[in-house]
Motif scaffolding. Structure first.
Motif, PDB file in Angstrom:
ATOM      1  N   GLU A  33       0.825  -1.200   0.000  1.00  0.00           N
ATOM      2  CA  GLU A  33       0.000   0.000   0.000  1.00  0.00           C
ATOM      3  C   GLU A  33       0.861   1.253   0.000  1.00  0.00           C
ATOM      4  OE1 GLU A  33      -2.134  -0.255   3.723  1.00  0.00           O
ATOM      5  OE2 GLU A  33      -0.496   0.728   4.773  1.00  0.00           O
ATOM      6  N   HIS A  73      -7.874  -1.653   2.722  1.00  0.00           N
ATOM      7  CA  HIS A  73      -9.006  -1.015   2.041  1.00  0.00           C
ATOM      8  C   HIS A  73      -9.019   0.501   2.217  1.00  0.00           C
ATOM      9  CE1 HIS A  73     -10.409  -5.046   1.354  1.00  0.00           C
ATOM     10  NE2 HIS A  73     -10.282  -5.277   2.639  1.00  0.00           N
ATOM     11  N   GLU A  74      -8.463   0.986   3.321  1.00  0.00           N
ATOM     12  CA  GLU A  74      -8.423   2.427   3.562  1.00  0.00           C
ATOM     13  C   GLU A  74      -7.508   3.162   2.581  1.00  0.00           C
ATOM     14  OE1 GLU A  74      -5.215   0.677   6.290  1.00  0.00           O
ATOM     15  OE2 GLU A  74      -7.111   0.037   5.438  1.00  0.00           O
ATOM     16  N   HIS A  75      -6.731   2.401   1.808  1.00  0.00           N
ATOM     17  CA  HIS A  75      -5.809   3.004   0.839  1.00  0.00           C
ATOM     18  C   HIS A  75      -6.208   2.699  -0.602  1.00  0.00           C
ATOM     19  CE1 HIS A  75      -3.148   4.146   4.063  1.00  0.00           C
ATOM     20  NE2 HIS A  75      -3.293   2.930   4.567  1.00  0.00           N
ATOM     21  N   ALA A  76      -7.431   2.285  -0.807  1.00  0.00           N
ATOM     22  CA  ALA A  76      -7.889   1.850  -2.130  1.00  0.00           C
ATOM     23  C   ALA A  76      -7.747   2.929  -3.205  1.00  0.00           C
ATOM     24  CB  ALA A  76      -9.343   1.387  -2.055  1.00  0.00           C
ATOM     25  N   ASP A  77      -7.840   4.183  -2.835  1.00  0.00           N
ATOM     26  CA  ASP A  77      -7.777   5.269  -3.822  1.00  0.00           C
ATOM     27  C   ASP A  77      -6.357   5.691  -4.185  1.00  0.00           C
ATOM     28  OD1 ASP A  77     -10.522   5.279  -3.796  1.00  0.00           O
ATOM     29  OD2 ASP A  77     -10.682   6.948  -2.386  1.00  0.00           O
ATOM     30  N   PHE A  78      -5.357   5.086  -3.550  1.00  0.00           N
ATOM     31  CA  PHE A  78      -3.972   5.467  -3.823  1.00  0.00           C
ATOM     32  C   PHE A  78      -3.377   4.554  -4.889  1.00  0.00           C
ATOM     33  CE2 PHE A  78      -4.719   7.143   0.402  1.00  0.00           C
ATOM     34  CZ  PHE A  78      -4.082   8.374   0.362  1.00  0.00           C
TER      35      PHE A  78
END
Length: 178
Positions: A33, A73-78
């Motif tokens: 991530e 999942h908290e980094h899905a947009d990166f």
């Protein structure tokens, strides 16, 4: 690119394991991530491998290769971040533990390098219902003790990603990644 972090991966052969005859294995679990602009996506995995290697050496345990994908999942947009479901991570750990038991290794130390892997506490709790088979390390109190002993300036909340703690560990074990 991994650079020189290969030294964190086990190079153990079957003959080595036979000679060691371990009853406990160490499984590093990291993540893939984002860690800011300058830290690699494998930051958490590298840290988990470094801790697992030290534990394996200090206690003469079998070191396993890392599980690199986990619950991010908290980094899905990166860009570049990859995540798996908590149920998938649980299945992987249970499959690894079952496989190890079949070869005579009945206990497992899980080394968690990623804060988002909340499900690991549940895996360990469920595994230990009839007898102690798993443990999880490091816990938040272990990280806090490390922060205190090293006189870190930032708090755990201020230093979640690519901060003082992770940078210090990477500079120590894999400076080529920075």
């Amino acid at each position: 690119m991994l650079g020189g972090v290969e030294h964190l991966l086990p190079g153990t052969t079957s003959a080595d394991v036979r000679g060691q005859n371990p009853t406990v294995a160490v499984l590093p679990i990291g993540s893939f991530e984002q860690h800011g602009e300058f830290h690699p996506l494998i930051t958490d995995t590298t840290i988990a491998c470094a801790i697992a290697k030290r534990i394996a050496i200090d206690y003469d345990l079998m070191q396993l290769p890392p599980v690199t994908f986990s619950c991010s999942h908290e980094h899905a947009d990166f860009p570049g971040s990859v995540s798996i479901r908590a149920t998938t991570l649980v299945s992987i750990i249970n499959d690894v533990a079952d496989s190890l038991r079949a070869s005579g290794i009945d206990r497992l130390v899980i080394v968690n390098g990623h804060g988002g892997n909340y499900v690991l506490q549940n895996v360990v709790q469920e595994s230990n219902t009839s007898k102690r088979r798993m443990t999880l390390f490091p816990m938040p109190s272990d990280w806090q003790q490390a922060r205190t002993m090293s006189s870190m300036k930032t708090t755990a909340h201020e230093d979640m990603h690519a901060g003082e703690l992770e940078t210090s560990i990477l500079l120590h074990v894999a400076p080529e990644l920075l």
